[in-house]
Design an enzyme around this catalytic site. Structure first.
Site, PDB file in Angstrom:
ATOM      1  N   ILE A 676      -1.278   7.022   6.972  1.00 48.61           N
ATOM      2  CA  ILE A 676      -0.368   7.660   7.933  1.00 48.61           C
ATOM      3  C   ILE A 676       0.718   8.464   7.232  1.00 48.61           C
ATOM      4  O   ILE A 676       1.602   9.020   7.887  1.00 48.61           O
ATOM      5  CB  ILE A 676       0.284   6.608   8.855  1.00 48.61           C
ATOM      6  N   GLY A 677       0.666   8.549   5.912  1.00 50.83           N
ATOM      7  CA  GLY A 677       1.661   9.352   5.202  1.00 50.83           C
ATOM      8  C   GLY A 677       1.443   9.283   3.707  1.00 50.83           C
ATOM      9  O   GLY A 677       0.917   8.309   3.165  1.00 50.83           O
ATOM     10  N   GLY A 679       3.338  10.358  -0.171  1.00 50.36           N
ATOM     11  CA  GLY A 679       4.537  10.771  -0.885  1.00 50.36           C
ATOM     12  C   GLY A 679       4.249  10.994  -2.343  1.00 50.36           C
ATOM     13  O   GLY A 679       3.090  10.949  -2.796  1.00 50.36           O
ATOM     14  N   GLY A 682       2.946   7.531  -3.923  1.00 47.74           N
ATOM     15  CA  GLY A 682       1.882   6.762  -3.325  1.00 47.74           C
ATOM     16  C   GLY A 682       1.648   7.124  -1.876  1.00 47.74           C
ATOM     17  O   GLY A 682       2.074   8.186  -1.414  1.00 47.74           O
ATOM     18  N   VAL A 684       1.019   5.560   2.426  1.00 46.74           N
ATOM     19  CA  VAL A 684       1.345   4.522   3.401  1.00 46.74           C
ATOM     20  C   VAL A 684       0.165   4.379   4.358  1.00 46.74           C
ATOM     21  O   VAL A 684      -0.356   5.385   4.851  1.00 46.74           O
ATOM     22  CB  VAL A 684       2.626   4.864   4.176  1.00 46.74           C
ATOM     23  N   LYS A 698       2.632   0.166   1.960  1.00 48.00           N
ATOM     24  CA  LYS A 698       2.895   1.240   1.000  1.00 48.00           C
ATOM     25  C   LYS A 698       2.202   0.873  -0.309  1.00 48.00           C
ATOM     26  O   LYS A 698       2.448  -0.177  -0.896  1.00 48.00           O
ATOM     27  CB  LYS A 698       4.381   1.421   0.783  1.00 48.00           C
ATOM     28  N   ASP A 800      18.957   7.178  -0.726  1.00 45.26           N
ATOM     29  CA  ASP A 800      18.099   8.204  -0.121  1.00 45.26           C
ATOM     30  C   ASP A 800      18.091   8.059   1.398  1.00 45.26           C
ATOM     31  O   ASP A 800      17.046   8.016   2.027  1.00 45.26           O
ATOM     32  CB  ASP A 800      16.672   8.109  -0.668  1.00 45.26           C
TER      33      ASP A 800
END
Length: 862
Positions: A676-677, A679, A682, A684, A698, A800
């Site tokens: 689903i994502g 980065g 790595g 997710v 993750k 962040d």
């Protein structure tokens, strides 16, 4: 009328020959002279007093030359009524001063107008209270004080106006009186109490107003149950608006006794239960609005009997609603087939419910429909081709359902379509690939007739399974304001014709596809706010012409295969460019181009020296091993596999209810279909376990980081353990962790609505994210930051905090997430660090001093 006057009126000395000045003339001229700018009353002159009844603006007289009507509607008058002598007008029956800028209080002397039947002061700036003397106007039939700033309780003296048929005191600041005192107002036909500060139960006197045709109690603080007597006592009622209050209870089955009703507004209350079948008996109904209540059950089939209905709105979330989210409409079942009988329907909004089943093809029979909103339900099946018969349709919004199949070719017939949104479904095929068949003037694999929809302003096809390329004639949709094709399987080049969409001023999002080739020239899109081309396969240089897009506030072209350097213009400093290995420049996350040039020379030298040195080292190692082999066998008994074994044992210590193997099974060993994502470090994944729990997992790749394994093991384990101990409602819960096979896995609670950034930039942001939810998100995030900084020992600095690292659950509760850059602060440490965080949210002092403090998070939060 011969007049003579010598003296001072309104500070002006006048002399007029021929007799005495009438008292009405004196009163009018004196009041005129008190106004700030009476230009529109220039005909009111003492020298022309003889023309009072024939030439003075807004004045009407009877046969005896006595003023009966003063009508000064919308004359830009500014001043007060305190200088107007009402006792000078014994025959005045109508006073209309509406839509001006008159201010101050309504003077008590207005009670001297004993013959007044019509008083209209709406849309002015009157303040104070309604004077009790208004009860002297026993002949009054029409009273309009709408849209002023009058406060206090409604004076009980109004109950003396037994002839009153029209009463409008809406849009003021009135509070509730003793309603039982008003039971004498039997003659009322029109009653507007809307937009005030009334509270308490439903006004009891209303049920006795049997001649009432119009009733508006909206936007107040009324509560309690709508009395049964109300439904049975008002057979002439045509307009009913009780919206934006706190009424609760069921809609009575006796609602059919309001047999003359044409407009029914009960939205934004706490009304529960189901819609009674008897509503189908009110054949005169034209508008039904029940959105934002707690209604449940099926939509009654009898609603198909409302053949005169123009608008049906049953959504759960109205704009600007202050209703708590737990009080939502949750209609279930299918869309009733009988809806096809409502041929007069122009707006149908059944969105944000729990409706299931297919969109009925018979919906195509609603030939007058202009708005069709069915988003955020559980609808399945395909989009019926019959929708193409709705040629008056301007809004077609079907997002967040389970629709599949291809877009029907009949959509090309929707010439008036301005909003088309189907994101977050399971649609496949090419973008409107069938639309060219109707006109059949193009050949080739990709018909381009989406360009026929030239009134289109908002197009969102994101988060589907669409493939193929973008039709070039999309550039003919010159009125497009927002275009979102992200998160599909689209490929090919981005057509240069998109630069012709000069009205595109909100969003162009083509991210998370497989587009290749160069970034086209988009310099004509000078008003565009958001441009996202990230997560594709784009190549070549960044076109310098992008700097001509002067309105751009957000630029993301990260995670592509772009090369060369980022232009040095300040414009490009606001962009995201990470994930482009061959890109250099001064932008965040990139190496400088000077360093890269130096590195190339250095790499050549290393390429020569490394093989030679390696051979020498290998030879030396062989000799040493031969000499020291017995001792190494003894001393290395606790390295290597033992260390990895210890890491693998750190599996979900905080959550003993499932094993890591359950996560592997749920994601089929982390297949891309569950991703689903992605980065920089790595990916997710969404893991739905057989137990019914859903988690976000993750996966961080650390196989190549020997330094991490050997040097930072203890400190990193301690940091992970600290994060697992965090227990705060606004911090995402780290449920477990695991080191295995060269990767680290972090398991978190799953947030249904995704990131705050996703919600803010979706079409639902104007519908779902109202002010009360925004305040709750801001407050919750502040609690999370305060907890990390002040309630933890040692404190934790996130480093962040950004909209993409704030997750929202189903009820919009915020969770601060992604502690990948988090740092635990020690009271005796200097805490110097490398730069980490999101561009645009990073504190200036962190970039300059590289020193981590809690202030870094405070800056990002603000």
């Amino acid at each position: 009328m011969d007049v003579v006057l010598s003296g001072d009126i309104g500070g002006v000395e006048v002399v007029v020959g021929g007799g005495t000045v009438d008292g009405e003339v004196q009163a009018l001229v004196y009041w005129k002279n008190s106004l700030s700018d009476p230009y529109s009353l220039k005909s009111w002159r003492l020298s022309d007093a003889q023309s009072l009844c024939s030439n003075w603006t807004g004045i009407v007289c009877d046969n005896l030359n006595s003023v009966t009507n003063i009508d000064l509607n919308d004359q830009s008058l500014s001043g007060t009524l305190s200088s107007l002598d009402f006792s000078a007008f014994p025959s005045l029956s109508s006073l209309s001063l509406n839509i001006n800028q008159l201010q101050g209080q309504i003077p008590p002397s207005i009670g001297n107008l004993s013959q007044l039947t019509h008083l209209d002061l709406n849309s002015n700036l009157f303040v104070g209270v309604i004077p009790a003397e208004i009860g002297h106007l026993l002949q009054l039939e029409y009273l309009d004080l709408y849209n002023n700033d009058i406060a206090d309780a409604v004076p009980v003296e109004l109950s003396k106006l037994l002839r009153l048929s029209y009463l409008d005191i809406g849009s003021n600041k009135f509070s509730s009186p003793d309603w039982s005192k008003f039971a004498t107002l039997h003659s009322l036909t029109h009653l507007n109490f809307g937009y005030n500060n009334f509270n308490g139960e439903f006004p009891s006197f209303i049920s006795s107003c049997r001649n009432l045709t119009y009733l508006n109690l909206s936007n107040n603080k009324f509560s309690g149950v709508i009395p049964e007597s109300f439904y049975t006592s008002l057979p002439k009622l045509e307009f009913l608006d009780l919206s934006y209050n706190s009424f609760w209870g069921h809609i009575s089955a006796n609602i059919f006794k309001l047999s003359s009703l044409t407009k029914l507004h009960l939205s934004s209350n706490h009304i529960n239960g189901s819609i009674p079948e008897s509503i189908g008996s009110i054949s005169s109904l034209k508008v039904v609005e029940l959105f934002t209540n707690a209604l449940t059950g099926r939509i009654p089939s009898s609603i198909g009997q409302l053949k005169n209905l123009n608008s049906l709105d049953l959504r759960w979330n109205g704009l600007n609603s202050m209703i708590p989210s737990e009080l939502d409409n949750k209609f279930s079942g299918i869309i009733p087939q009988e809806i096809e009988n409502m041929k007069a329907l122009e707006k149908l909004d059944l969105s944000t419910n729990q409706l299931s089943g297919p969109i009925p093809p018979s919906i195509g029979k609603l030939g007058n429909l202009s708005v069709l909103n069915l988003f955020s339900n559980r609808l399945n099946g395909t989009i019926p081709s019959e929708i193409g018969d709705l040629t008056f349709l301007t809004d077609l919004v079907l997002y967040s359902n389970h629709l599949h199949g291809e877009l029907p070719d009949s959509l090309v017939r929707l010439k008036n379509l301005s909003t088309f949104s189907v994101f977050s479904n399971k649609l496949s095929g090419k973008i409107l690939a069938e639309l060219g068949k109707l006109h059949n003037y193009l050949v080739g694999d990709i018909p381009q007739s989406i360009g026929n929809l030239q009134d289109l302003e908002y197009l969102d096809l994101s988060a589907n399974n669409l493939s193929g390329g973008i039709p070039e004639l999309l550039g003919n949709c010159y009125d497009l304001i927002s275009l979102n094709l992200s998160h599909n399987a689209l490929s090919g080049k981005i057509p240069s014709q998109l630069r012709d969409l000069e009205e595109l001023r909100l969003l162009l999002d083509l991210s998370s596809n497989s587009f290749s080739g160069p970034i086209p020239q988009l310099d004509k899109l000078v008003s565009l706010l958001f441009l996202n081309l990230s997560h594709n396969h784009l190549t070549g240089m960044i076109p310098h012409s992008l700097s001509k897009m002067i309105g751009l506030q957000f630029l993301d072209i990260s995670y592509n295969s772009l090369s060369s350097s980022v232009p040095s213009d300040k414009f490009f400093q606001r962009g995201l460019f990470i994930g482009n290995p061959d890109l250099c420049g001064i932008a965040l996350g990139l190496t400088s181009c000077d360093h890269r040039s130096h590195k190339k020379h250095k790499d050549v030298l290393i390429a020569i020296l490394v093989p030679v040195v390696s051979l020498l080292l290998i030879a030396a190692c062989v000799v040493i091993l031969l000499l020291c082999c017995p001792m190494k066998k003894q001393n290395n008994a606790h390295t290597g596999s033992t260390y990895m074994g210890n890491l693998e044992s750190l599996i979900f210590k905080m959550e003993g209810r499932f094993r890591f193997e359950d996560v592997i099974t749920a994601t089929e060993d982390f297949k891309d279909t569950y991703c689903i994502g992605r980065g920089r470090f790595g990916s997710v994944y969404r893991a739905s376990l057989s137990s019914g729990h859903t988690f976000a997992v993750k996966k961080l790749n650390i196989s190549g980081s020997s330094n991490f394994l050997l040097t930072n093991r203890h400190g990193f384990e301690q940091e992970i353990k600290a994060l697992t101990e965090i227990r705060h409602r606004n911090v995402v819960k780290l449920c477990g962790y695991c080191f295995t096979k060269g990767s680290m896995y972090l398991v978190y609670d799953y947030a249904e609505r995704g990131s705050l950034g996703k919600v803010l930039y979706s079409e639902m942001s104007s519908v779902e994210l109202e002010w009360d939810k925004i305040v709750a998100i801001v407050r919750g995030l502040a609690h999370a930051v305060a907890y990390l900084h002040h309630d933890r020992t040692p404190p934790i600095v996130h480093r962040d905090i950004s909209i993409n690292n704030v997750l929202l659950d189903y009820d919009f509760e915020p969770w601060l997430s992604d502690f990948g850059t988090a740092k635990l602060l020690s009271s005796d440490a200097s805490n110097w660090t490398s730069i980490a965080g999101t561009y645009g949210y990073m504190a200036p002092e962190l970039a300059l001093t590289i020193k981590v403090t809690e202030k870094c998070d405070v800056y990002s939060y603000e």
